[in-house]
Design a protein around this motif. Structure first.
Motif, PDB file in Angstrom:
ATOM      1  N   HIS A  29      24.530   2.391 -16.932  1.00  0.00           N
ATOM      2  CA  HIS A  29      25.650   3.251 -17.323  1.00  0.00           C
ATOM      3  C   HIS A  29      26.967   2.474 -17.392  1.00  0.00           C
ATOM      4  O   HIS A  29      27.895   2.873 -18.092  1.00  0.00           O
ATOM      5  CB  HIS A  29      25.786   4.420 -16.333  1.00  0.00           C
ATOM      6  N   LEU A  30      27.055   1.352 -16.723  1.00  0.00           N
ATOM      7  CA  LEU A  30      28.271   0.550 -16.750  1.00  0.00           C
ATOM      8  C   LEU A  30      28.466  -0.171 -18.071  1.00  0.00           C
ATOM      9  O   LEU A  30      29.601  -0.461 -18.460  1.00  0.00           O
ATOM     10  CB  LEU A  30      28.271  -0.456 -15.596  1.00  0.00           C
ATOM     11  N   ILE A  31      27.402  -0.478 -18.769  1.00  0.00           N
ATOM     12  CA  ILE A  31      27.510  -1.197 -20.036  1.00  0.00           C
ATOM     13  C   ILE A  31      27.335  -0.295 -21.249  1.00  0.00           C
ATOM     14  O   ILE A  31      27.647  -0.682 -22.344  1.00  0.00           O
ATOM     15  CB  ILE A  31      26.510  -2.367 -20.105  1.00  0.00           C
ATOM     16  N   GLU A  32      26.849   0.911 -21.023  1.00  0.00           N
ATOM     17  CA  GLU A  32      26.631   1.833 -22.129  1.00  0.00           C
ATOM     18  C   GLU A  32      27.876   2.624 -22.487  1.00  0.00           C
ATOM     19  O   GLU A  32      27.924   3.272 -23.513  1.00  0.00           O
ATOM     20  CB  GLU A  32      25.488   2.787 -21.785  1.00  0.00           C
ATOM     21  N   GLY A  33      28.897   2.583 -21.647  1.00  0.00           N
ATOM     22  CA  GLY A  33      30.119   3.314 -21.925  1.00  0.00           C
ATOM     23  C   GLY A  33      30.052   4.712 -21.370  1.00  0.00           C
ATOM     24  O   GLY A  33      29.027   5.168 -20.849  1.00  0.00           O
ATOM     25  N   PRO A  34      31.183   5.429 -21.455  1.00  0.00           N
ATOM     26  CA  PRO A  34      31.229   6.787 -20.898  1.00  0.00           C
ATOM     27  C   PRO A  34      30.320   7.735 -21.666  1.00  0.00           C
ATOM     28  O   PRO A  34      30.148   7.607 -22.868  1.00  0.00           O
ATOM     29  CB  PRO A  34      32.695   7.179 -21.053  1.00  0.00           C
TER      30      PRO A  34
END
Length: 73
Positions: free
Chosen positions: A65-70
């Motif tokens: 979730h940190l690299i996939e964006g909000p």
């Protein structure tokens, strides 16, 4: 065999030699050292056990979730 005390980077890092990647190595004292290519003078150290737990979390997708964006919902 790769020398564990030499800086290593993931084969998934950018192809532009040493840019946009994190380097890791085993220190002489037995800890794991990490350095970001954009800030090479800042070295972070952690224990082998903590690094192993982090790698397991990465492999399990816990940080995706940190690299996939909000999320948009």
């Amino acid at each position: 065999m790769t020398d564990p005390t030499a800086w290593q980077k993931s084969s998934f890092s950018g192809a532009d030699n040493n840019q946009n990647c994190v380097h890791v190595r085993l220190s002489d004292g037995g800890s794991i050292e990490l350095v970001e290519s954009e800030v090479p003078d800042t070295v972070m150290a952690t224990s082998r056990a903590n690094f192993a737990a982090f790698i397991k979390g990465v492999k399990a997708g816990e940080f995706d979730h940190l690299i996939e964006g909000p999320s948009r919902g």
